[in-house]
Design a protein around this motif. Sequence first.
Motif, PDB file in Angstrom:
ATOM      1  N   ILE A 159      -4.242 -71.614 -19.293  1.00  0.00           N
ATOM      2  CA  ILE A 159      -3.190 -71.110 -20.175  1.00  0.00           C
ATOM      3  C   ILE A 159      -2.400 -72.264 -20.782  1.00  0.00           C
ATOM      4  CG2 ILE A 159      -1.082 -69.735 -20.286  1.00  0.00           C
ATOM      5  CD1 ILE A 159      -3.707 -68.153 -20.133  1.00  0.00           C
ATOM      6  N   MET A 160      -2.163 -73.309 -19.995  1.00  0.00           N
ATOM      7  CA  MET A 160      -1.469 -74.487 -20.527  1.00  0.00           C
ATOM      8  C   MET A 160      -2.271 -75.087 -21.677  1.00  0.00           C
ATOM      9  SD  MET A 160       1.303 -76.378 -20.181  1.00  0.00           S
ATOM     10  CE  MET A 160       1.909 -76.251 -18.480  1.00  0.00           C
ATOM     11  N   HIS A 161      -3.585 -75.156 -21.512  1.00  0.00           N
ATOM     12  CA  HIS A 161      -4.430 -75.703 -22.568  1.00  0.00           C
ATOM     13  C   HIS A 161      -4.403 -74.803 -23.803  1.00  0.00           C
ATOM     14  CE1 HIS A 161      -7.785 -77.951 -24.345  1.00  0.00           C
ATOM     15  NE2 HIS A 161      -8.225 -76.783 -24.751  1.00  0.00           N
ATOM     16  N   THR A 162      -4.430 -73.484 -23.593  1.00  0.00           N
ATOM     17  CA  THR A 162      -4.394 -72.547 -24.713  1.00  0.00           C
ATOM     18  C   THR A 162      -3.109 -72.701 -25.515  1.00  0.00           C
ATOM     19  OG1 THR A 162      -5.758 -70.946 -23.516  1.00  0.00           O
ATOM     20  CG2 THR A 162      -4.446 -70.108 -25.345  1.00  0.00           C
ATOM     21  N   LEU A 163      -1.988 -72.837 -24.820  1.00  0.00           N
ATOM     22  CA  LEU A 163      -0.706 -73.017 -25.499  1.00  0.00           C
ATOM     23  C   LEU A 163      -0.724 -74.289 -26.338  1.00  0.00           C
ATOM     24  CD1 LEU A 163       2.286 -72.154 -25.900  1.00  0.00           C
ATOM     25  CD2 LEU A 163       2.831 -73.694 -24.005  1.00  0.00           C
ATOM     26  N   HIS A 164      -1.217 -75.367 -25.757  1.00  0.00           N
ATOM     27  CA  HIS A 164      -1.248 -76.629 -26.492  1.00  0.00           C
ATOM     28  C   HIS A 164      -2.238 -76.569 -27.665  1.00  0.00           C
ATOM     29  CE1 HIS A 164       1.097 -78.163 -23.140  1.00  0.00           C
ATOM     30  NE2 HIS A 164       1.319 -79.246 -23.855  1.00  0.00           N
ATOM     31  N   SER A 165      -3.317 -75.821 -27.510  1.00  0.00           N
ATOM     32  CA  SER A 165      -4.263 -75.665 -28.607  1.00  0.00           C
ATOM     33  C   SER A 165      -3.577 -74.987 -29.800  1.00  0.00           C
ATOM     34  CB  SER A 165      -5.476 -74.838 -28.165  1.00  0.00           C
ATOM     35  OG  SER A 165      -6.235 -75.536 -27.215  1.00  0.00           O
ATOM     36  N   ALA A 166      -2.796 -73.937 -29.513  1.00  0.00           N
ATOM     37  CA  ALA A 166      -2.077 -73.248 -30.578  1.00  0.00           C
ATOM     38  C   ALA A 166      -1.053 -74.177 -31.228  1.00  0.00           C
ATOM     39  CB  ALA A 166      -1.388 -72.001 -30.019  1.00  0.00           C
ATOM     40  N   TYR A 167      -0.355 -74.922 -30.403  1.00  0.00           N
ATOM     41  CA  TYR A 167       0.672 -75.843 -30.896  1.00  0.00           C
ATOM     42  C   TYR A 167       0.056 -76.902 -31.815  1.00  0.00           C
ATOM     43  CZ  TYR A 167       4.423 -79.363 -30.623  1.00  0.00           C
ATOM     44  OH  TYR A 167       5.406 -80.278 -30.906  1.00  0.00           O
ATOM     45  N   PHE A 168      -1.028 -77.516 -31.357  1.00  0.00           N
ATOM     46  CA  PHE A 168      -1.602 -78.609 -32.129  1.00  0.00           C
ATOM     47  C   PHE A 168      -2.420 -78.139 -33.319  1.00  0.00           C
ATOM     48  CE2 PHE A 168      -0.401 -81.166 -28.444  1.00  0.00           C
ATOM     49  CZ  PHE A 168       0.162 -82.264 -29.109  1.00  0.00           C
ATOM     50  N   GLU A 169      -2.788 -76.858 -33.366  1.00  0.00           N
ATOM     51  CA  GLU A 169      -3.341 -76.336 -34.606  1.00  0.00           C
ATOM     52  C   GLU A 169      -2.322 -76.488 -35.723  1.00  0.00           C
ATOM     53  OE1 GLU A 169      -6.331 -75.042 -35.768  1.00  0.00           O
ATOM     54  OE2 GLU A 169      -7.038 -75.962 -33.904  1.00  0.00           O
ATOM     55  N   MET A 170      -1.046 -76.253 -35.414  1.00  0.00           N
ATOM     56  CA  MET A 170      -0.005 -76.394 -36.421  1.00  0.00           C
ATOM     57  C   MET A 170       0.326 -77.854 -36.701  1.00  0.00           C
ATOM     58  SD  MET A 170       2.648 -73.208 -35.837  1.00  0.00           S
ATOM     59  CE  MET A 170       3.397 -73.481 -37.455  1.00  0.00           C
ATOM     60  N   VAL A 171      -0.099 -78.753 -35.836  1.00  0.00           N
ATOM     61  CA  VAL A 171       0.053 -80.183 -36.104  1.00  0.00           C
ATOM     62  C   VAL A 171      -1.062 -80.678 -37.020  1.00  0.00           C
ATOM     63  CG1 VAL A 171       0.001 -82.492 -35.066  1.00  0.00           C
ATOM     64  CG2 VAL A 171       1.297 -80.659 -33.954  1.00  0.00           C
ATOM     65  N   PHE A 172      -2.291 -80.258 -36.748  1.00  0.00           N
ATOM     66  CA  PHE A 172      -3.431 -80.817 -37.466  1.00  0.00           C
ATOM     67  C   PHE A 172      -3.823 -80.035 -38.723  1.00  0.00           C
ATOM     68  CE2 PHE A 172      -4.374 -82.602 -33.141  1.00  0.00           C
ATOM     69  CZ  PHE A 172      -4.225 -83.929 -33.520  1.00  0.00           C
ATOM     70  N   GLU A 173      -3.542 -78.735 -38.769  1.00  0.00           N
ATOM     71  CA  GLU A 173      -3.943 -77.944 -39.926  1.00  0.00           C
ATOM     72  C   GLU A 173      -3.391 -78.461 -41.260  1.00  0.00           C
ATOM     73  OE1 GLU A 173      -6.022 -74.850 -40.500  1.00  0.00           O
ATOM     74  OE2 GLU A 173      -6.817 -76.210 -38.982  1.00  0.00           O
ATOM     75  N   PRO A 174      -2.161 -78.999 -41.294  1.00  0.00           N
ATOM     76  CA  PRO A 174      -1.682 -79.545 -42.574  1.00  0.00           C
ATOM     77  C   PRO A 174      -2.591 -80.624 -43.164  1.00  0.00           C
ATOM     78  CG  PRO A 174       0.165 -79.254 -41.090  1.00  0.00           C
ATOM     79  CD  PRO A 174      -1.084 -78.991 -40.287  1.00  0.00           C
TER      80      PRO A 174
END
Length: 204
Positions: A159-174
Amino acid sequence: MALADSSIEPRLLESAKKEFLARGFELASLKDICDRAQVTTGALYKRYRGKEELFAAVVAEGVNSIEEARKNKSDFDFDLMSDDDLKNAWKMNKELLTGWFKLFENYRDSVVLLVKCSSGTRYSNFKHDFIEYVAENSYSMYEELIRRRLTDKKISKKIMHTLHSAYFEMVFEPYVHNFSWEDICENIDAMISFFDFEKFIGIK
């Protein structure tokens, strides 16, 4: 004895960057790179063993700077952290988040290449590996919170990894979608509004 042409490598790197950005690593043409740089393929192979080594050279400065920043911001000595330090590490910090994006802006082309154009290279898992590293460090911080009885919420590594995956999608998607800096600033505000790590962790 004739001196080596010192302009060849910068021309190759600039031409390669344009080619990789336009076509991605797998479809990039070494011939087109050499033609644009006005050098022979022999000159290229004197400097790089092949296309992947050339790609690595193009992104090297950005990779090194990003990895250094990641280590500096993710590695903690818990013996030196007070309870308040540990709890504050989970706060959404606009200054810190903006600092990450400013770093990425300094190496925008490298970031785009790493997250969008690197399939087929040693960097094809760059985003996943970046997230995994940060998530592992965050989980260590979470375990320290548990040890100090600052939270009693049970959270798995998955779950910790899933949360960070969602977070960093918003970092890298731009960088996948070529956001302007104004768009990125809006994205930062959205991230701060959306993610509440303190609530998720259950900090007392």
